[in-house]
Design a protein around this motif. Structure first.
Motif, PDB file in Angstrom:
ATOM      1  N   PRO A 119      14.998  16.199 -26.348  1.00 33.93           N
ATOM      2  CA  PRO A 119      13.889  15.305 -26.009  1.00 33.93           C
ATOM      3  C   PRO A 119      13.196  15.809 -24.745  1.00 33.93           C
ATOM      4  CG  PRO A 119      15.992  14.298 -25.452  1.00 33.93           C
ATOM      5  CD  PRO A 119      16.286  15.564 -26.199  1.00 33.93           C
ATOM      6  N   PRO A 120      11.927  15.531 -24.615  1.00 36.99           N
ATOM      7  CA  PRO A 120      11.212  15.982 -23.427  1.00 36.99           C
ATOM      8  C   PRO A 120      11.752  15.288 -22.180  1.00 36.99           C
ATOM      9  CG  PRO A 120       9.837  14.495 -24.713  1.00 36.99           C
ATOM     10  CD  PRO A 120      11.078  14.781 -25.523  1.00 36.99           C
ATOM     11  N   PRO A 121      11.697  15.928 -21.013  1.00 36.93           N
ATOM     12  CA  PRO A 121      12.210  15.292 -19.794  1.00 36.93           C
ATOM     13  C   PRO A 121      11.393  14.054 -19.455  1.00 36.93           C
ATOM     14  CG  PRO A 121      11.022  17.296 -19.274  1.00 36.93           C
ATOM     15  CD  PRO A 121      11.114  17.235 -20.764  1.00 36.93           C
ATOM     16  N   ARG A 122      12.085  13.067 -18.893  1.00 38.15           N
ATOM     17  CA  ARG A 122      11.405  11.809 -18.553  1.00 38.15           C
ATOM     18  C   ARG A 122      10.547  12.000 -17.317  1.00 38.15           C
ATOM     19  NH1 ARG A 122      14.893   6.669 -19.990  1.00 38.15           N
ATOM     20  NH2 ARG A 122      15.895   7.475 -21.862  1.00 38.15           N
ATOM     21  N   GLU A 123       9.432  11.326 -17.325  1.00 34.16           N
ATOM     22  CA  GLU A 123       8.545  11.400 -16.170  1.00 34.16           C
ATOM     23  C   GLU A 123       9.090  10.518 -15.050  1.00 34.16           C
ATOM     24  OE1 GLU A 123       4.482  10.599 -17.064  1.00 34.16           O
ATOM     25  OE2 GLU A 123       4.541  11.737 -18.922  1.00 34.16           O
ATOM     26  N   LYS A 124       8.795  10.908 -13.822  1.00 39.25           N
ATOM     27  CA  LYS A 124       9.205  10.091 -12.686  1.00 39.25           C
ATOM     28  C   LYS A 124       8.368   8.827 -12.682  1.00 39.25           C
ATOM     29  CE  LYS A 124      10.548  13.917  -9.730  1.00 39.25           C
ATOM     30  NZ  LYS A 124      10.311  14.589  -8.444  1.00 39.25           N
ATOM     31  N   LYS A 125       9.002   7.723 -12.290  1.00 42.48           N
ATOM     32  CA  LYS A 125       8.274   6.474 -12.221  1.00 42.48           C
ATOM     33  C   LYS A 125       7.303   6.530 -11.051  1.00 42.48           C
ATOM     34  CE  LYS A 125      11.778   3.618 -14.334  1.00 42.48           C
ATOM     35  NZ  LYS A 125      12.627   2.433 -14.230  1.00 42.48           N
ATOM     36  N   LYS A 126       6.110   6.069 -11.301  1.00 42.18           N
ATOM     37  CA  LYS A 126       5.091   6.079 -10.260  1.00 42.18           C
ATOM     38  C   LYS A 126       5.279   4.886  -9.334  1.00 42.18           C
ATOM     39  CE  LYS A 126       1.822   8.531 -13.125  1.00 42.18           C
ATOM     40  NZ  LYS A 126       0.545   8.515 -13.794  1.00 42.18           N
ATOM     41  N   MET A 127       5.015   5.116  -8.049  1.00 43.48           N
ATOM     42  CA  MET A 127       5.138   4.057  -7.052  1.00 43.48           C
ATOM     43  C   MET A 127       3.954   3.096  -7.220  1.00 43.48           C
ATOM     44  SD  MET A 127       5.511   4.400  -2.934  1.00 43.48           S
ATOM     45  CE  MET A 127       6.771   5.613  -3.092  1.00 43.48           C
ATOM     46  N   PRO A 128       4.207   1.800  -7.277  1.00 42.01           N
ATOM     47  CA  PRO A 128       3.102   0.866  -7.463  1.00 42.01           C
ATOM     48  C   PRO A 128       2.154   0.889  -6.271  1.00 42.01           C
ATOM     49  CG  PRO A 128       5.190  -0.306  -7.172  1.00 42.01           C
ATOM     50  CD  PRO A 128       5.492   1.145  -7.230  1.00 42.01           C
ATOM     51  N   VAL A 129       0.908   0.587  -6.541  1.00 38.67           N
ATOM     52  CA  VAL A 129      -0.136   0.617  -5.521  1.00 38.67           C
ATOM     53  C   VAL A 129       0.118  -0.419  -4.433  1.00 38.67           C
ATOM     54  CG1 VAL A 129      -2.614   0.319  -5.163  1.00 38.67           C
ATOM     55  CG2 VAL A 129      -1.789   1.459  -7.218  1.00 38.67           C
ATOM     56  N   ALA A 130       0.647  -1.563  -4.801  1.00 42.90           N
ATOM     57  CA  ALA A 130       0.897  -2.628  -3.816  1.00 42.90           C
ATOM     58  C   ALA A 130       1.913  -2.172  -2.779  1.00 42.90           C
ATOM     59  CB  ALA A 130       1.381  -3.893  -4.509  1.00 42.90           C
ATOM     60  N   LEU A 131       2.924  -1.445  -3.201  1.00 43.52           N
ATOM     61  CA  LEU A 131       3.932  -0.958  -2.269  1.00 43.52           C
ATOM     62  C   LEU A 131       3.330   0.041  -1.283  1.00 43.52           C
ATOM     63  CD1 LEU A 131       6.902  -1.045  -1.475  1.00 43.52           C
ATOM     64  CD2 LEU A 131       7.324   0.766  -3.131  1.00 43.52           C
ATOM     65  N   ILE A 132       2.436   0.887  -1.754  1.00 45.86           N
ATOM     66  CA  ILE A 132       1.759   1.839  -0.874  1.00 45.86           C
ATOM     67  C   ILE A 132       0.895   1.090   0.135  1.00 45.86           C
ATOM     68  CG2 ILE A 132       0.066   3.716  -0.786  1.00 45.86           C
ATOM     69  CD1 ILE A 132       1.120   4.576  -3.543  1.00 45.86           C
ATOM     70  N   PHE A 133       0.177   0.058  -0.337  1.00 44.19           N
ATOM     71  CA  PHE A 133      -0.690  -0.722   0.551  1.00 44.19           C
ATOM     72  C   PHE A 133       0.134  -1.425   1.631  1.00 44.19           C
ATOM     73  CE2 PHE A 133      -3.133  -4.616   1.512  1.00 44.19           C
ATOM     74  CZ  PHE A 133      -4.283  -4.002   2.014  1.00 44.19           C
ATOM     75  N   ILE A 134       1.263  -2.008   1.252  1.00 44.24           N
ATOM     76  CA  ILE A 134       2.132  -2.679   2.222  1.00 44.24           C
ATOM     77  C   ILE A 134       2.665  -1.671   3.238  1.00 44.24           C
ATOM     78  CG2 ILE A 134       4.355  -3.882   2.483  1.00 44.24           C
ATOM     79  CD1 ILE A 134       3.713  -5.260  -0.208  1.00 44.24           C
ATOM     80  N   GLY A 135       3.023  -0.487   2.786  1.00 47.37           N
ATOM     81  CA  GLY A 135       3.491   0.561   3.685  1.00 47.37           C
ATOM     82  C   GLY A 135       2.435   0.959   4.692  1.00 47.37           C
ATOM     83  N   LEU A 136       1.174   1.024   4.276  1.00 47.06           N
ATOM     84  CA  LEU A 136       0.088   1.365   5.190  1.00 47.06           C
ATOM     85  C   LEU A 136      -0.112   0.265   6.240  1.00 47.06           C
ATOM     86  CD1 LEU A 136      -2.542   2.970   2.794  1.00 47.06           C
ATOM     87  CD2 LEU A 136      -1.233   4.094   4.596  1.00 47.06           C
ATOM     88  N   ILE A 137       0.022  -0.976   5.815  1.00 51.68           N
ATOM     89  CA  ILE A 137      -0.117  -2.092   6.767  1.00 51.68           C
ATOM     90  C   ILE A 137       1.002  -2.035   7.798  1.00 51.68           C
ATOM     91  CG2 ILE A 137      -0.006  -4.604   6.986  1.00 51.68           C
ATOM     92  CD1 ILE A 137      -1.507  -4.773   4.341  1.00 51.68           C
ATOM     93  N   VAL A 138       2.220  -1.772   7.341  1.00 52.54           N
ATOM     94  CA  VAL A 138       3.350  -1.669   8.266  1.00 52.54           C
ATOM     95  C   VAL A 138       3.114  -0.531   9.249  1.00 52.54           C
ATOM     96  CG1 VAL A 138       5.820  -1.091   8.420  1.00 52.54           C
ATOM     97  CG2 VAL A 138       5.014  -2.733   6.714  1.00 52.54           C
ATOM     98  N   LEU A 139       2.595   0.598   8.789  1.00 50.05           N
ATOM     99  CA  LEU A 139       2.298   1.714   9.683  1.00 50.05           C
ATOM    100  C   LEU A 139       1.218   1.349  10.695  1.00 50.05           C
ATOM    101  CD1 LEU A 139       2.416   4.848   7.357  1.00 50.05           C
ATOM    102  CD2 LEU A 139       3.883   4.357   9.295  1.00 50.05           C
ATOM    103  N   ALA A 140       0.184   0.643  10.250  1.00 50.88           N
ATOM    104  CA  ALA A 140      -0.895   0.255  11.160  1.00 50.88           C
ATOM    105  C   ALA A 140      -0.384  -0.701  12.230  1.00 50.88           C
ATOM    106  CB  ALA A 140      -2.027  -0.391  10.364  1.00 50.88           C
ATOM    107  N   VAL A 141       0.453  -1.667  11.835  1.00 46.51           N
ATOM    108  CA  VAL A 141       1.010  -2.611  12.801  1.00 46.51           C
ATOM    109  C   VAL A 141       1.924  -1.880  13.776  1.00 46.51           C
ATOM    110  CG1 VAL A 141       2.557  -4.614  13.053  1.00 46.51           C
ATOM    111  CG2 VAL A 141       0.755  -4.618  11.315  1.00 46.51           C
ATOM    112  N   ALA A 142       2.745  -0.959  13.274  1.00 44.26           N
ATOM    113  CA  ALA A 142       3.649  -0.208  14.137  1.00 44.26           C
ATOM    114  C   ALA A 142       2.861   0.651  15.113  1.00 44.26           C
ATOM    115  CB  ALA A 142       4.585   0.649  13.292  1.00 44.26           C
ATOM    116  N   TRP A 143       1.803   1.243  14.669  1.00 44.21           N
ATOM    117  CA  TRP A 143       0.959   2.072  15.551  1.00 44.21           C
ATOM    118  C   TRP A 143       0.345   1.223  16.661  1.00 44.21           C
ATOM    119  CZ3 TRP A 143       0.087   6.942  16.672  1.00 44.21           C
ATOM    120  CH2 TRP A 143      -1.054   7.261  17.406  1.00 44.21           C
ATOM    121  N   ARG A 144      -0.169   0.054  16.278  1.00 44.55           N
ATOM    122  CA  ARG A 144      -0.784  -0.837  17.268  1.00 44.55           C
ATOM    123  C   ARG A 144       0.263  -1.323  18.280  1.00 44.55           C
ATOM    124  NH1 ARG A 144      -5.308  -5.328  16.094  1.00 44.55           N
ATOM    125  NH2 ARG A 144      -6.475  -3.516  15.500  1.00 44.55           N
ATOM    126  N   TYR A 145       1.437  -1.642  17.775  1.00 47.20           N
ATOM    127  CA  TYR A 145       2.502  -2.118  18.646  1.00 47.20           C
ATOM    128  C   TYR A 145       2.944  -1.034  19.611  1.00 47.20           C
ATOM    129  CZ  TYR A 145       7.069  -3.820  20.102  1.00 47.20           C
ATOM    130  OH  TYR A 145       8.160  -4.207  20.847  1.00 47.20           O
TER     131      TYR A 145
END
Length: 151
Positions: A119-145
């Motif tokens: 069987p063909p190899p399974r594709e990696k699961k893609k990271m949901p967009v919401a998780l990426i957006f939350i990660g960016l917010i956490v980075l922005a808050v950490a940078w400001r702090y």
């Protein structure tokens, strides 16, 4: 000096190949009604072919082969071959590809899908967009702090 030396055989092969290629070109140009564009020498050879074919004594393929042999001898002499032109055996015609259907005698191979063993190899699961957006917010808050010291 025999006419079948290696150099004469090589000249003979090149002259034969060129004669066959030129004759095929002349036939194609005649189908396109542009024989007038050929050089005078080629027009002479082609008109002799047409005369042989029109006589009806020879089949068209025999007239073509006779014309090719005439052109071959002329090219052999022009390329510097000595003596009589050696007899060059034409290349064997390629065998038609056999298929299950014997009535189908062309050389087209039908498309067949190749079955995959594994069987063909399974594709990696893609990271949901919401998780990426939350990660960016956490980075922005950490940078400001970190840059101001407090929120």
């Amino acid at each position: 000096m025999p006419s079948t030396t290696d150099s004469n055989l090589e000249i003979g092969r090149r002259a034969n190949d060129e004669a066959r290629a030129d004759f095929a070109t002349w036939l194609m140009m005649s189908k396109l009604n542009s024989v007038d564009a050929l050089p005078q020498e080629a027009q002479t050879f082609f008109s002799s072919y047409l005369a042989l074919a029109a006589r009806g004594k020879q089949a068209e393929s025999a007239a073509a082969e006779a014309t090719i042999q005439t052109v071959y001898r002329h090219y052999y002499a022009r390329m510097g071959g000595t003596g009589t032109a050696p007899v060059i055996k034409p290349a064997p015609k390629p065998k038609l590809m056999s298929d299950n259907n014997q009535n189908n005698r062309d050389n087209v191979t039908p498309f067949r899908r190749i079955k995959q063993d594994t069987p063909p190899p399974r594709e990696k699961k893609k990271m949901p967009v919401a998780l990426i957006f939350i990660g960016l917010i956490v980075l922005a808050v950490a940078w400001r702090y970190l840059s101001k010291g407090s929120l």
